[in-house]
Design a protein around this motif. Sequence first.
Motif, PDB file in Angstrom:
ATOM      1  N   CYS A 152     -24.295  41.613  63.120  1.00 36.71           N
ATOM      2  CA  CYS A 152     -23.766  41.335  61.804  1.00 36.71           C
ATOM      3  C   CYS A 152     -24.980  40.975  60.815  1.00 36.71           C
ATOM      4  N   LYS A 195     -14.761  43.054  63.018  1.00 37.41           N
ATOM      5  CA  LYS A 195     -15.584  41.854  62.159  1.00 37.41           C
ATOM      6  C   LYS A 195     -16.389  40.938  63.493  1.00 37.41           C
ATOM      7  N   TYR A 207     -17.147  40.942  57.834  1.00 33.03           N
ATOM      8  CA  TYR A 207     -16.769  42.188  58.023  1.00 33.03           C
ATOM      9  C   TYR A 207     -18.202  43.170  57.654  1.00 33.03           C
TER      10      TYR A 207
END
Length: 54
Positions: free
Chosen positions: A22, A35, A42
């Motif tokens: 992420c 996600k 996202y």
Amino acid sequence: MPLLDASLIQLAQMKRLHYKICRKCGARNPPTAEKCRKCRSYNLRWKKRELGRK
């Protein structure tokens, strides 16, 4: 302990190098993630996969 079996080496590389990161919180996510599991962002990227010896 070094791995000598080629299939075990390939399996270890898949687990160690093929996942998504992420960009917002830095959490590790599975390769199939759309996600982030932690912050629900996202904004994911693939882990950089450069093989090399230390």
